[in-house]
Design an enzyme around this catalytic site. Structure first.
Site, mmCIF file in Angstrom:
data_model
loop_
_atom_site.group_PDB
_atom_site.id
_atom_site.type_symbol
_atom_site.label_atom_id
_atom_site.label_comp_id
_atom_site.label_asym_id
_atom_site.label_seq_id
_atom_site.Cartn_x
_atom_site.Cartn_y
_atom_site.Cartn_z
ATOM 1 N N HIS A 197 0.732 -1.279 -0.084
ATOM 2 C CA HIS A 197 0.072 0.000 0.104
ATOM 3 C C HIS A 197 0.872 1.403 -0.034
ATOM 4 O O HIS A 197 2.096 1.173 0.241
ATOM 5 C CB HIS A 197 -1.002 0.105 1.155
ATOM 6 C CG HIS A 197 -0.371 0.008 2.592
ATOM 7 N ND1 HIS A 197 0.235 1.107 2.793
ATOM 8 C CD2 HIS A 197 -0.017 -0.865 3.501
ATOM 9 C CE1 HIS A 197 0.754 0.973 4.251
ATOM 10 N NE2 HIS A 197 0.576 -0.397 4.451
ATOM 11 N N CYS A 213 3.093 -5.076 6.648
ATOM 12 C CA CYS A 213 2.914 -4.540 5.184
ATOM 13 C C CYS A 213 4.008 -4.018 4.574
ATOM 14 O O CYS A 213 5.091 -3.565 5.137
ATOM 15 C CB CYS A 213 1.690 -3.693 5.459
ATOM 16 S SG CYS A 213 -0.029 -4.335 5.708
#
Length: 319
Positions: A197, A213
């Site tokens: 992301h 992440c």
């Protein structure tokens, strides 16, 4: 062409005035016998610059640019200081397809496909942030299952508890917008709660700072989301030591180990010798400069360095 533009800017005295958009992140894949892409460049700082600014400007990770410039003050480099942009990279030892994330170097490689999913002859290279400490990014073979624009964030209870412990109380849902740490774009992985992301912050890319992440600069994730189709393969690997060939020369690239692995774990000289032996298995006549190898190990700065070459008139044995 991007490096030519950078060289022209330097010749004109523009230094860091080279626009960010002028720096390509895509490179033509080398021939099957070669393993390196890109070229290093040098820029000159202005009085206001920090290495954080320069990393963001040229789409580089902070740890990498810091390691490549050990003699430069990260916060006060001063006007007129030359800064190496480490854009030369050895492709990871992994299939040249889909997305490959090499966690210790904090780079993502995307081997491009056309709209029909057919492999093209180019690779895009992006800096990323990865998991810190116990929140490490998993080493796994997976795939993309979705693409999201303007994602909401539903922080897990573990993250909410961590924030609450320091007096920062997160809501159960953080809506899309400027306060959302996921940024404007998100790629869903086929493993629960892990994503590739963007971010709502300009800085921090190229560090071990996430909850597992893979975080990218906003412009980079926007570009990747548009190129990577659903079901693209994703390989998350751990290769602090990389070897590769270019025009009959052998290169070695060494990165600092991950925080979770302990001090210099995986950077023992024996492991690097094994990697060089493997790289020269099809070229036993390779002349290796072992003093240079030791210097590369000591620096561990993530910059490919030539450590050997084939003698004249000798070719590598191809499979």
């Amino acid at each position: 062409m991007a490096l030519l533009r950078a060289a022209l800017a330097l010749a004109l005295g523009l230094g860091c005035g080279v626009a960010l958009a002028e720096y390509e992140r895509s490179f033509t894949l080398p021939a099957s016998d070669d393993d390196l892409v890109g070229d290093n460049a040098v820029v000159t700082t202005s009085v206001e610059d920090t290495l954080v600014d320069i990393a963001a400007r040229y789409h580089l990770g902070y740890n990498l640019i810091r390691s490549a410039n050990p003699g430069v003050d990260a916060w006060l480099p001063g006007e007129g200081t030359e800064v190496l942009l480490p854009l030369h990279a050895i492709l990871p030892d992994a299939p040249r397809s889909g997305i490959v994330v090499n966690v210790p170097e904090m780079r993502l490689y995307f081997y491009k496909t056309d709209p029909r999913g057919r492999q093209q002859d180019s690779v895009a290279v992006y800096p990323v942030s990865v998991g810190r400490g116990d929140w490490h990014t998993p080493l796994i073979q997976t795939r993309l299952t979705g693409r999201v624009k303007a994602p909401d964030w539903y922080p897990p209870q573990t993250i909410r508890a961590e924030h609450a412990a320091r007096g920062d109380f997160l809501p159960a849902k953080v809506p899309a917008g400027p306060d959302n740490p996921l940024g404007e774009y998100l790629l869903v992985l086929d493993i629960p709660s892990y994503f590739i992301h963007g971010t709502n912050k300009k800085f921090g890319i190229g560090m071990q700072v996430t909850h597992g992440c893979i975080r990218m600069y906003p412009q980079d994730i926007e570009q990747l989301v548009k190129m990577a189709p659903k079901n693209t393969s994703v390989s998350i690997i751990n290769q602090p030591i990389k070897t590769g060939w270019q025009n009959g020369q052998l290169f070695l690239e060494v990165h600092q180990p991950l925080e979770m692995e302990g001090e210099r774990d995986g950077l023992e000289r024996s492991a690097i010798i094994e990697a060089l032996v493997a790289a020269t298995r099809d070229a036993p006549e390779t002349l290796i400069d072992w003093d240079r190898v030791d210097a590369v190990i000591a620096a561990a700065n993530g910059v490919p360095e030539k450590v050997g070459q084939l003698p004249p008139a000798v070719s590598r044995v191809s499979d």
